[in-house]
Design an enzyme around this catalytic site. Structure first.
Site, PDB file in Angstrom:
ATOM      1  N   TYR A  31     -28.969  27.055 -37.888  1.00  0.00           N
ATOM      2  CA  TYR A  31     -28.762  28.188 -36.972  1.00  0.00           C
ATOM      3  C   TYR A  31     -27.580  29.034 -37.469  1.00  0.00           C
ATOM      4  O   TYR A  31     -26.441  28.801 -37.066  1.00  0.00           O
ATOM      5  CB  TYR A  31     -28.472  27.689 -35.558  1.00  0.00           C
ATOM      6  N   TYR A  83     -33.340  33.625 -42.597  1.00  0.00           N
ATOM      7  CA  TYR A  83     -33.624  33.046 -41.289  1.00  0.00           C
ATOM      8  C   TYR A  83     -34.861  33.740 -40.735  1.00  0.00           C
ATOM      9  O   TYR A  83     -34.974  34.970 -40.790  1.00  0.00           O
ATOM     10  CB  TYR A  83     -32.456  33.232 -40.310  1.00  0.00           C
ATOM     11  N   GLN A 107     -31.234  34.527 -22.667  1.00  0.00           N
ATOM     12  CA  GLN A 107     -31.113  33.070 -22.610  1.00  0.00           C
ATOM     13  C   GLN A 107     -30.422  32.692 -21.308  1.00  0.00           C
ATOM     14  O   GLN A 107     -29.918  33.571 -20.608  1.00  0.00           O
ATOM     15  CB  GLN A 107     -30.330  32.532 -23.826  1.00  0.00           C
ATOM     16  N   ASP A 169     -37.020  25.097 -25.794  1.00  0.00           N
ATOM     17  CA  ASP A 169     -38.096  25.864 -26.418  1.00  0.00           C
ATOM     18  C   ASP A 169     -39.478  25.224 -26.301  1.00  0.00           C
ATOM     19  O   ASP A 169     -40.444  25.885 -25.932  1.00  0.00           O
ATOM     20  CB  ASP A 169     -37.808  26.072 -27.911  1.00  0.00           C
ATOM     21  N   TRP A 353     -37.108  19.203 -27.544  1.00  0.00           N
ATOM     22  CA  TRP A 353     -36.903  19.122 -26.099  1.00  0.00           C
ATOM     23  C   TRP A 353     -37.983  18.306 -25.393  1.00  0.00           C
ATOM     24  O   TRP A 353     -38.124  18.396 -24.168  1.00  0.00           O
ATOM     25  CB  TRP A 353     -36.842  20.533 -25.508  1.00  0.00           C
ATOM     26  N   GLU A 396     -27.170  17.386 -33.088  1.00  0.00           N
ATOM     27  CA  GLU A 396     -27.818  18.349 -32.206  1.00  0.00           C
ATOM     28  C   GLU A 396     -28.390  17.641 -30.983  1.00  0.00           C
ATOM     29  O   GLU A 396     -28.229  18.094 -29.854  1.00  0.00           O
ATOM     30  CB  GLU A 396     -28.914  19.087 -32.966  1.00  0.00           C
TER      31      GLU A 396
END
Length: 430
Positions: A31, A83, A107, A169, A353, A396
């Site tokens: 990121y 990216y 967000q 996400d 997630w 993460e």
């Protein structure tokens, strides 16, 4: 809480290592740009040992604000070209500051709460109040953007229009939309699954939906009324709405401190709370669930988002404890708190997630429990979170059964929130 001084030293090193001067990248390779809610978490961490650096972090994000007040989910660094999807997918963004390049969605609005916390960490009251005064108007505009552009049909709840806006996400909450098989009209290239193993990242079908929605949003010229009228993805997200409510409460606290009227009046906050509970509570699950805006029906997936009301103070202490206990029972054998419950059909212990443990969602619940006076529950979850980090590193996210480090390494919000949990330990029981 036990001492975790070693983690604090390592965490500060991670933030310094990811510091690009004006913003902190979330991780070294995965990121490289500035993300919205990452900035909020990171600023809290910086404020504990370099308050001026926290101030600069927030200023850099606010420079990306749109004319309508929206804070985008990414502020792109023009020096980074490897990216994808990059800014070419988001043409003609209506930013306030010419030349700033951003994405076209938002967000979870953690930033007003972060500004409140960071302000309290400034011991010079005059400097704190001057900073809050300077940031109040852009924060107000960012919060009211959702009221003005994301509410539908008389409900005060906020509609999200992309899974990326949720921050979670590839949550199983979006599987029904993914199964529709929607795809963008043009090819796209992913790099995330070349940096981190594909088994830990969203699946290709998830990305097809993401990019389809990007084309729909940009094709509508970012006009939200048009997007909401035709999109297949419009959701009252339980966590996003809880974060918005907490942001409104904290921005009202800032307003009171600087002599301004409340941004969101008490009657409006009460109406929001009633709508949240009436629309999203699911008695059988013992959790809040998201709702599809179009049909009004709840989405049958149970995830950590269903505990977001604890962070917001949208439940009382007794309900918060009952929700947490039920979640722990349903995730027996897991490190707390898996992002998706193991008894949910969409659970996957290693995929982003869909099961792994994340420090930021734990942090939400810890601070919410603390505010509700559930100190023992909050301390236990804080210790368990720091135990994960101590054993596996500043990852993460973490495997819910083994505690293994997953995703990107040297992750900034994990570092920042570890610093906060150590420097601001849970209030002792009284």
């Amino acid at each position: 809480m036990r001492g975790f001084a070693g983690i604090a030293v390592q965490a500060e090193a991670v933030l310094r290592g990811n510091d690009l001067g004006s913003y902190t990248r979330p991780s070294p390779r995965l990121y490289p740009h500035q993300w919205n809610w990452d900035t909020a978490f990171v600023a809290i961490g910086w404020a504990h040992f370099d308050w001026t650096r926290a101030e600069r972090e927030i200023d850099h994000l606010l420079e990306a604000q749109w004319q309508n007040g929206m804070l985008p989910h990414i502020r792109y660094n023009p020096a980074v070209t490897e990216y994808h999807p990059g800014p070419e997918w988001w043409p003609d963004v209506p930013v306030r500051r010419p030349g700033v390049i951003t994405s076209g969605i938002s967000q979870p609005p953690v930033l007003p709460t972060a500004v409140y916390i960071v302000g309290l960490l400034q011991s010079d009251a005059d400097r704190r109040l001057a900073w809050w005064t300077r940031l109040y108007a852009p924060l107000r505009d960012a919060l009211l953007y959702f009221v003005r552009h994301r509410t539908i049909g008389g409900s005060p709840l906020i509609a999200i229009i992309h899974p990326w806006e949720a921050g979670l996400d590839n949550s199983p909450r979006w599987d029904r939309a993914v199964r529709a098989g929607l795809k963008p009209s043009r090819p796209y290239r992913r790099v995330d699954n070349t940096i981190v193993g594909a088994a830990m990242r969203p699946a290709q079908a998830d990305y097809d939906l993401y990019m389809y929605l990007v084309e729909l949003i940009t094709g509508s010229g970012y006009r939200m009324a048009e997007v909401l009228a035709k999109t297949p993805f419009a959701v009252y997200d339980a966590l996003f709405n809880a974060i918005w409510y907490r942001a409104a409460v904290d921005l009202n606290r800032i307003a009171a401190a600087i002599g301004r009227p409340p941004t969101i009046g008490e009657a409006d906050l009460d109406a929001f709370g009633r709508a949240y509970r009436a629309t999203l509570w699911n008695e059988a699950a013992g959790l809040f669930r998201d709702a599809d805006v179009r049909s009004g029906s709840q989405i049958p997936a149970d995830t950590v988002a269903g505990l977001g009301a604890i962070y917001a103070g949208l439940v009382d202490a007794a309900q918060a404890s009952a929700m947490l206990a039920h979640y722990r029972e349903r995730s027996a054998g897991c490190r707390p708190l898996p992002s998706t419950l193991p008894d949910d059909p969409g659970f996957n212990p290693a995929r982003y997630w869909r099961g792994p443990v994340w420090v930021n969602t734990n942090w939400f619940i810890i601070r919410g429990l603390e505010d509700l006076g559930r100190y023992e529950d909050a301390r236990n979850l804080a210790d368990a979170t720091l135990d994960l980090i101590e054993a596996a590193g500043l990852c993460e996210y973490f495997h819910p059964y083994t505690g293994e480090c997953l995703g990107g390494s040297e992750f900034s919000w994990t570092a920042a929130l570890a610093i906060d949990l150590i420097a601001r330990p849970v209030h002792p029981s009284v």
